[in-house]
Write an enzyme that holds these catalytic residues in place. Structure first.
Site, PDB file in Angstrom:
ATOM      1  N   HIS A  13      30.797  39.479  43.458  1.00  0.00           N
ATOM      2  CA  HIS A  13      31.993  40.109  42.861  1.00  0.00           C
ATOM      3  C   HIS A  13      32.923  39.004  42.381  1.00  0.00           C
ATOM      4  O   HIS A  13      33.581  38.337  43.185  1.00  0.00           O
ATOM      5  CB  HIS A  13      32.723  40.981  43.889  1.00  0.00           C
ATOM      6  CG  HIS A  13      33.943  41.677  43.328  1.00  0.00           C
ATOM      7  ND1 HIS A  13      34.178  43.017  43.526  1.00  0.00           N
ATOM      8  CD2 HIS A  13      34.984  41.234  42.581  1.00  0.00           C
ATOM      9  CE1 HIS A  13      35.307  43.365  42.922  1.00  0.00           C
ATOM     10  NE2 HIS A  13      35.823  42.291  42.344  1.00  0.00           N
ATOM     11  N   HIS A  15      35.679  37.556  39.059  1.00  0.00           N
ATOM     12  CA  HIS A  15      36.411  37.685  37.781  1.00  0.00           C
ATOM     13  C   HIS A  15      36.436  36.322  37.099  1.00  0.00           C
ATOM     14  O   HIS A  15      37.019  35.378  37.639  1.00  0.00           O
ATOM     15  CB  HIS A  15      37.845  38.157  38.031  1.00  0.00           C
ATOM     16  CG  HIS A  15      37.908  39.497  38.692  1.00  0.00           C
ATOM     17  ND1 HIS A  15      37.902  40.665  37.979  1.00  0.00           N
ATOM     18  CD2 HIS A  15      37.930  39.845  40.007  1.00  0.00           C
ATOM     19  CE1 HIS A  15      37.936  41.685  38.821  1.00  0.00           C
ATOM     20  NE2 HIS A  15      37.944  41.223  40.059  1.00  0.00           N
ATOM     21  N   LYS A  99      30.825  49.357  36.758  1.00  0.00           N
ATOM     22  CA  LYS A  99      31.981  49.274  37.635  1.00  0.00           C
ATOM     23  C   LYS A  99      32.910  50.457  37.471  1.00  0.00           C
ATOM     24  O   LYS A  99      33.357  50.747  36.359  1.00  0.00           O
ATOM     25  CB  LYS A  99      32.731  47.960  37.323  1.00  0.00           C
ATOM     26  CG  LYS A  99      33.934  47.689  38.196  1.00  0.00           C
ATOM     27  CD  LYS A  99      33.536  47.409  39.629  1.00  0.00           C
ATOM     28  CE  LYS A  99      34.740  47.410  40.562  1.00  0.00           C
ATOM     29  NZ  LYS A  99      35.258  46.066  40.810  1.00  0.00           N
ATOM     30  N   HIS A 136      35.652  50.047  42.896  1.00  0.00           N
ATOM     31  CA  HIS A 136      36.970  49.678  43.434  1.00  0.00           C
ATOM     32  C   HIS A 136      37.462  50.927  44.150  1.00  0.00           C
ATOM     33  O   HIS A 136      37.924  51.869  43.508  1.00  0.00           O
ATOM     34  CB  HIS A 136      37.935  49.242  42.324  1.00  0.00           C
ATOM     35  CG  HIS A 136      39.281  48.869  42.870  1.00  0.00           C
ATOM     36  ND1 HIS A 136      39.733  47.580  42.937  1.00  0.00           N
ATOM     37  CD2 HIS A 136      40.252  49.634  43.430  1.00  0.00           C
ATOM     38  CE1 HIS A 136      40.939  47.560  43.510  1.00  0.00           C
ATOM     39  NE2 HIS A 136      41.279  48.807  43.812  1.00  0.00           N
ATOM     40  N   HIS A 174      34.848  44.762  47.826  1.00  0.00           N
ATOM     41  CA  HIS A 174      35.983  44.168  48.545  1.00  0.00           C
ATOM     42  C   HIS A 174      36.578  45.108  49.592  1.00  0.00           C
ATOM     43  O   HIS A 174      37.740  45.492  49.507  1.00  0.00           O
ATOM     44  CB  HIS A 174      37.047  43.629  47.595  1.00  0.00           C
ATOM     45  CG  HIS A 174      37.518  44.547  46.482  1.00  0.00           C
ATOM     46  ND1 HIS A 174      37.805  45.869  46.671  1.00  0.00           N
ATOM     47  CD2 HIS A 174      37.769  44.303  45.169  1.00  0.00           C
ATOM     48  CE1 HIS A 174      38.223  46.397  45.528  1.00  0.00           C
ATOM     49  NE2 HIS A 174      38.199  45.470  44.603  1.00  0.00           N
ATOM     50  N   ASP A 247      35.647  38.233  44.955  1.00  0.00           N
ATOM     51  CA  ASP A 247      36.748  38.847  44.211  1.00  0.00           C
ATOM     52  C   ASP A 247      37.770  37.789  43.806  1.00  0.00           C
ATOM     53  O   ASP A 247      38.971  38.075  43.738  1.00  0.00           O
ATOM     54  CB  ASP A 247      37.411  39.981  45.000  1.00  0.00           C
ATOM     55  CG  ASP A 247      38.371  40.792  44.130  1.00  0.00           C
ATOM     56  OD1 ASP A 247      38.229  40.765  42.899  1.00  0.00           O
ATOM     57  OD2 ASP A 247      39.272  41.441  44.696  1.00  0.00           O
TER      58      ASP A 247
HETATM   59  N1  NCD Z   1      41.488  41.982  43.246  1.00  0.00           N
HETATM   60  C1  NCD Z   1      42.593  41.891  42.570  1.00  0.00           C
HETATM   61  O1  NCD Z   1      43.674  41.863  43.169  1.00  0.00           O
HETATM   62  N2  NCD Z   1      42.594  41.806  41.222  1.00  0.00           N
HETATM   63  C2  NCD Z   1      41.466  41.906  40.351  1.00  0.00           C
HETATM   64  C3  NCD Z   1      41.025  43.312  40.128  1.00  0.00           C
HETATM   65  C4  NCD Z   1      40.280  43.928  41.290  1.00  0.00           C
HETATM   66  O2  NCD Z   1      39.264  43.416  41.733  1.00  0.00           O
HETATM   67  O3  NCD Z   1      40.704  44.989  41.780  1.00  0.00           O
HETATM   68  C5  NCD Z   1      41.814  41.247  39.016  1.00  0.00           C
HETATM   69  O4  NCD Z   1      41.092  41.428  38.037  1.00  0.00           O
HETATM   70  O5  NCD Z   1      42.823  40.532  38.958  1.00  0.00           O
HETATM   71 ZN    ZN Z   2      37.744  42.297  41.695  1.00  0.00          ZN
HETATM   72 ZN    ZN Z   3      38.923  45.743  42.635  1.00  0.00          ZN
END
Ligand code: NCD
Ligand code: ZN
Ligand code: ZN
Length: 343
Positions: A13, A15, A99, A136, A174, A247
């Site tokens: 997971h 970003h 997702k 999520h 998460h 995450d």
């Molecule tokens: N985890 C977070 O707090 N933020 C994530 C989005 C997500 O995973 O929910 C993001 O893209 O910034």
């Molecule tokens: Zn995330």
């Molecule tokens: Zn998330």
């Protein structure tokens, strides 16, 4: 123990963002992990296979020379995702999950799902084609307390979803609560969960230590200490339903240090090292490799990595900030120590 070697881990997971932001962060992940499940919440979101394939190529182009890293792409589910798009995604071989962001639940979730009933065709196709749903898991109802949104999501949405699509493979992303741990443990084998390093290391007190700490704010928000203990027990239990997903969610310093700061914690710069701290403290370092390098690959039906990484028990200080395009990121543990170091 002063040194450990493990099969190269994967991040289930992550970003990576795009453009200069991605350019700034991708190496942190690629130096540690063999593969990562790449979240699709870009602006605009990655809603089609074509967009996912193009994004994959941009990630490969942003990698440092000589670094071998495989981005595993995902689609962003919307009220309008068709069964045809799901079939295309599966056939491409590049898309490994779809997702679900409940609309309004988190960063860039405005185009997310308003009602799962609108996704029936897509979800049936995913169940049929065996393409996992990544969730999520938080309700968005403003009347539900922000600390309860995950547990309420289980009862209101996850249970009915699995009743309707019993063969759908689901990753509850998460997870942050004891309720989520118990739910996943009791669920059939097609349900698994990722656990972040920050939810294993910190409780909600960390958001208010001596003042408000925007860099400790993420979604789902950090919870009470008793929930953290449940997460540690799950991660270190050797149960293959629980595996690593950082995450790691970079945001510019200016966007975090604001009257309305963004949710997301950046951990890619020390990801596996932070997990090693958790497992060492739980006297379960022998369980780290399976959690980080085996169970996720097995769930996604991908081969385990064949090379290894080595971690040394050498404390190092995380920089106060890291470059992020025109801005900076304040990484987790900025200016503080991390106990393990990537060799
Ligand atoms: N985890 C977070 O707090 N933020 C994530 C989005 C997500 O995973 O929910 C993001 O893209 O910034
Ligand atoms: Zn995330
Ligand atoms: Zn998330």
């Amino acid at each position: 123990m002063t040194k450990i070697s493990l099969t190269r881990p994967d991040d289930w997971h992550l970003h990576l963002r795009d453009d200069v932001a991605m350019q700034a962060v991708v190496a942190d992940t690629a130096h540690r992990f063999g593969r990562a499940i790449i979240m699709p919440n870009l602006k605009p979101p990655v809603t089609t296979t074509e967009m996912a394939v193009a994004y994959r190529q941009r990630i490969l182009n942003a990698l440092p020379d000589g670094v071998c890293f495989e981005p595993l792409m995902t689609l962003y589910l919307t009220d309008n995702t068709t069964a045809e798009e799901i079939a295309k995604a599966k056939a491409s071989g590049w898309v490994h999950g779809v997702k679900l962001y409940p609309a309004g639940a988190t960063t860039n979730s405005d185009s997310g799902v308003t009602d799962l009933a609108n996704c029936a065709a897509a979800l049936s196709a995913m169940e049929e084609l065996d393409l996992p749903l990544l969730v999520h898991g938080e309700v968005t109802n403003p009347l539900v307390d922000v600390f309860d949104r995950e547990q309420v999501f289980i009862a209101r949405h996850l249970v009915p979803l699995l009743e309707k699509y019993p063969r759908l493979r689901v990753v509850f992303e998460h997870i942050t609560t004891k309720q989520a741990v118990d739910f996943v443990k009791a669920a059939p084998g097609n349900v698994a969960a990722t656990i972040t390093a920050h939810h294993l290391l910190y409780s909600r007190n960390a958001m208010f230590a001596g003042g408000i700490r925007p860099h400790m704010y993420c979604l789902p928000v950090l919870k009470r200490e008793e929930h953290r203990w449940a997460l540690i027990a799950a991660a270190t239990s050797g149960n293959p339903k629980f595996f690593l997903g950082t995450d790691s969610a970079p945001h510019a310093r200016s966007a975090k240090e604001s009257a309305c700061g963004c949710a997301g914690i950046y951990t890619s710069h020390a990801a596996i090292e932070l997990y090693a701290e958790v497992f060492e403290a739980a006297k379960a370092l022998d369980k780290l490799e399976a959690f980080a390098s085996f169970y996720g690959a097995d769930f996604y039906r991908l081969p385990r990595n064949s090379d290894t990484i080595t971690l040394e028990k050498t404390a190092w200080v995380v920089p106060a900030e890291l470059p992020f395009g025109d801005d900076k990121i304040v990484p987790l543990r900025a200016g503080e120590h991390v106990a393990w170091k990537l060799a």
